[in-house]
Design a protein around this motif. Structure first.
Motif, PDB file in Angstrom:
ATOM      1  N   GLN A  89       0.818  -1.207   0.000  1.00 24.85           N
ATOM      2  CA  GLN A  89       0.000   0.000   0.000  1.00 24.85           C
ATOM      3  C   GLN A  89       0.856   1.264   0.000  1.00 24.85           C
ATOM      4  O   GLN A  89       0.483   2.268  -0.606  1.00 24.85           O
ATOM      5  CB  GLN A  89      -0.913   0.009   1.226  1.00 24.85           C
ATOM      6  CG  GLN A  89      -1.971  -1.072   1.192  1.00 24.85           C
ATOM      7  CD  GLN A  89      -2.773  -1.119   2.482  1.00 24.85           C
ATOM      8  OE1 GLN A  89      -2.204  -1.121   3.571  1.00 24.85           O
ATOM      9  NE2 GLN A  89      -4.082  -1.162   2.354  1.00 24.85           N
ATOM     10  N   LEU A  90       1.999   1.224   0.684  1.00 28.86           N
ATOM     11  CA  LEU A  90       2.835   2.420   0.817  1.00 28.86           C
ATOM     12  C   LEU A  90       3.721   2.695  -0.399  1.00 28.86           C
ATOM     13  O   LEU A  90       4.031   3.855  -0.683  1.00 28.86           O
ATOM     14  CB  LEU A  90       3.723   2.303   2.059  1.00 28.86           C
ATOM     15  CG  LEU A  90       3.016   2.385   3.398  1.00 28.86           C
ATOM     16  CD1 LEU A  90       4.002   2.163   4.533  1.00 28.86           C
ATOM     17  CD2 LEU A  90       2.334   3.733   3.552  1.00 28.86           C
ATOM     18  N   ALA A  91       4.137   1.654  -1.107  1.00 24.26           N
ATOM     19  CA  ALA A  91       5.085   1.830  -2.211  1.00 24.26           C
ATOM     20  C   ALA A  91       4.636   2.877  -3.227  1.00 24.26           C
ATOM     21  O   ALA A  91       5.427   3.768  -3.585  1.00 24.26           O
ATOM     22  CB  ALA A  91       5.372   0.490  -2.876  1.00 24.26           C
ATOM     23  N   PRO A  92       3.394   2.841  -3.714  1.00 25.51           N
ATOM     24  CA  PRO A  92       3.000   3.873  -4.692  1.00 25.51           C
ATOM     25  C   PRO A  92       3.007   5.280  -4.099  1.00 25.51           C
ATOM     26  O   PRO A  92       3.325   6.248  -4.792  1.00 25.51           O
ATOM     27  CB  PRO A  92       1.579   3.479  -5.096  1.00 25.51           C
ATOM     28  CG  PRO A  92       1.381   2.094  -4.621  1.00 25.51           C
ATOM     29  CD  PRO A  92       2.352   1.854  -3.525  1.00 25.51           C
ATOM     30  N   LEU A  93       2.678   5.389  -2.819  1.00 27.81           N
ATOM     31  CA  LEU A  93       2.683   6.708  -2.175  1.00 27.81           C
ATOM     32  C   LEU A  93       4.107   7.249  -2.072  1.00 27.81           C
ATOM     33  O   LEU A  93       4.354   8.437  -2.317  1.00 27.81           O
ATOM     34  CB  LEU A  93       2.048   6.620  -0.787  1.00 27.81           C
ATOM     35  CG  LEU A  93       0.585   6.195  -0.756  1.00 27.81           C
ATOM     36  CD1 LEU A  93       0.128   5.978   0.680  1.00 27.81           C
ATOM     37  CD2 LEU A  93      -0.282   7.218  -1.447  1.00 27.81           C
ATOM     38  N   LEU A  94       5.037   6.377  -1.702  1.00 26.89           N
ATOM     39  CA  LEU A  94       6.436   6.800  -1.606  1.00 26.89           C
ATOM     40  C   LEU A  94       6.964   7.215  -2.976  1.00 26.89           C
ATOM     41  O   LEU A  94       7.635   8.228  -3.116  1.00 26.89           O
ATOM     42  CB  LEU A  94       7.298   5.674  -1.031  1.00 26.89           C
ATOM     43  CG  LEU A  94       7.039   5.294   0.430  1.00 26.89           C
ATOM     44  CD1 LEU A  94       7.822   4.041   0.795  1.00 26.89           C
ATOM     45  CD2 LEU A  94       7.403   6.444   1.358  1.00 26.89           C
ATOM     46  N   GLU A 103      16.648   6.206  -4.681  1.00 24.76           N
ATOM     47  CA  GLU A 103      17.423   5.615  -3.588  1.00 24.76           C
ATOM     48  C   GLU A 103      16.716   5.807  -2.244  1.00 24.76           C
ATOM     49  O   GLU A 103      16.691   4.908  -1.405  1.00 24.76           O
ATOM     50  CB  GLU A 103      18.824   6.235  -3.551  1.00 24.76           C
ATOM     51  CG  GLU A 103      19.760   5.553  -2.572  1.00 24.76           C
ATOM     52  CD  GLU A 103      21.169   6.120  -2.651  1.00 24.76           C
ATOM     53  OE1 GLU A 103      21.810   6.203  -1.586  1.00 24.76           O
ATOM     54  OE2 GLU A 103      21.614   6.469  -3.764  1.00 24.76           O
ATOM     55  N   ASP A 104      16.131   6.981  -2.034  1.00 28.14           N
ATOM     56  CA  ASP A 104      15.381   7.252  -0.807  1.00 28.14           C
ATOM     57  C   ASP A 104      14.203   6.287  -0.673  1.00 28.14           C
ATOM     58  O   ASP A 104      13.949   5.750   0.409  1.00 28.14           O
ATOM     59  CB  ASP A 104      14.842   8.693  -0.793  1.00 28.14           C
ATOM     60  CG  ASP A 104      15.940   9.724  -0.907  1.00 28.14           C
ATOM     61  OD1 ASP A 104      17.032   9.508  -0.366  1.00 28.14           O
ATOM     62  OD2 ASP A 104      15.681  10.760  -1.578  1.00 28.14           O
ATOM     63  N   GLU A 110      13.008  -0.678   2.448  1.00 33.07           N
ATOM     64  CA  GLU A 110      13.787  -1.648   3.227  1.00 33.07           C
ATOM     65  C   GLU A 110      13.514  -1.490   4.722  1.00 33.07           C
ATOM     66  O   GLU A 110      13.322  -2.485   5.434  1.00 33.07           O
ATOM     67  CB  GLU A 110      15.280  -1.476   2.958  1.00 33.07           C
ATOM     68  CG  GLU A 110      15.724  -1.956   1.607  1.00 33.07           C
ATOM     69  CD  GLU A 110      17.193  -1.662   1.350  1.00 33.07           C
ATOM     70  OE1 GLU A 110      17.972  -1.594   2.325  1.00 33.07           O
ATOM     71  OE2 GLU A 110      17.558  -1.508   0.179  1.00 33.07           O
ATOM     72  N   VAL A 111      13.507  -0.257   5.201  1.00 35.81           N
ATOM     73  CA  VAL A 111      13.278   0.002   6.631  1.00 35.81           C
ATOM     74  C   VAL A 111      11.870  -0.454   7.036  1.00 35.81           C
ATOM     75  O   VAL A 111      11.691  -1.142   8.046  1.00 35.81           O
ATOM     76  CB  VAL A 111      13.489   1.507   6.956  1.00 35.81           C
ATOM     77  CG1 VAL A 111      12.994   1.841   8.347  1.00 35.81           C
ATOM     78  CG2 VAL A 111      14.945   1.878   6.792  1.00 35.81           C
ATOM     79  N   ILE A 112      10.875  -0.090   6.248  1.00 34.87           N
ATOM     80  CA  ILE A 112       9.495  -0.470   6.563  1.00 34.87           C
ATOM     81  C   ILE A 112       9.337  -1.981   6.484  1.00 34.87           C
ATOM     82  O   ILE A 112       8.698  -2.606   7.342  1.00 34.87           O
ATOM     83  CB  ILE A 112       8.501   0.250   5.626  1.00 34.87           C
ATOM     84  CG1 ILE A 112       8.535   1.761   5.905  1.00 34.87           C
ATOM     85  CG2 ILE A 112       7.086  -0.303   5.800  1.00 34.87           C
ATOM     86  CD1 ILE A 112       7.849   2.598   4.841  1.00 34.87           C
TER      87      ILE A 112
END
Length: 128
Positions: A89-94, A103-104, A110-112
């Motif tokens: 769910q978060l990947a598209p938002l990031l 890279e960010d 990776e952290v999540i």
């Protein structure tokens, strides 16, 4: 594998209703929409249209594409299934953020992901 899918049955039913109301044959509808008649045959047989055909069809219907999407977390009838993973769910938002480079985004994923694995292992561990 993509989880969001086109609800072909709903799309076909909407097209059929609009076609009938306008007094069109399937071939005439295909011509108005700008897709091949074989696209209509594929829909009738339960096959998903390609992206361009899908866009043309929903535009012709003057309905939002979302009306014909089966969301992650639901089955064909719209009933809830398993909860989608947080990172999915978060990947598209990031990735949509203009202040984050590639890279960010990878680092945050990776952290999540590491945090989610840790939380999952904590839940699965017997409490001593």
């Amino acid at each position: 594998m993509a989880r969001t899918r086109v609800n072909v049955a709903a799309l076909y039913a909407a097209l059929d209703a609009a076609r009938t109301t306008r007094g069109l044959s399937w071939r005439q509808l295909a011509g108005e929409v700008g897709v091949s008649p074989s696209t209509m045959t594929r829909l009738a047989n339960g096959h998903r249209p390609d992206v361009d055909a899908f866009a043309a069809l929903v535009q012709w219907l003057s309905l939002p594409a979302e009306n014909f999407m089966i969301d992650p977390g639901t089955d064909v009838e719209g009933k809830p299934t398993a909860e989608p993973e947080l990172l999915v769910q978060l990947a598209p938002l990031l990735r949509a953020r203009s202040d984050l480079g590639e890279e960010d985004v990878r680092y945050l994923e990776e952290v999540i992901g590491a945090a989610m694995r840790r939380f999952s292992s904590d839940r699965d561990s017997p409490v001593g």
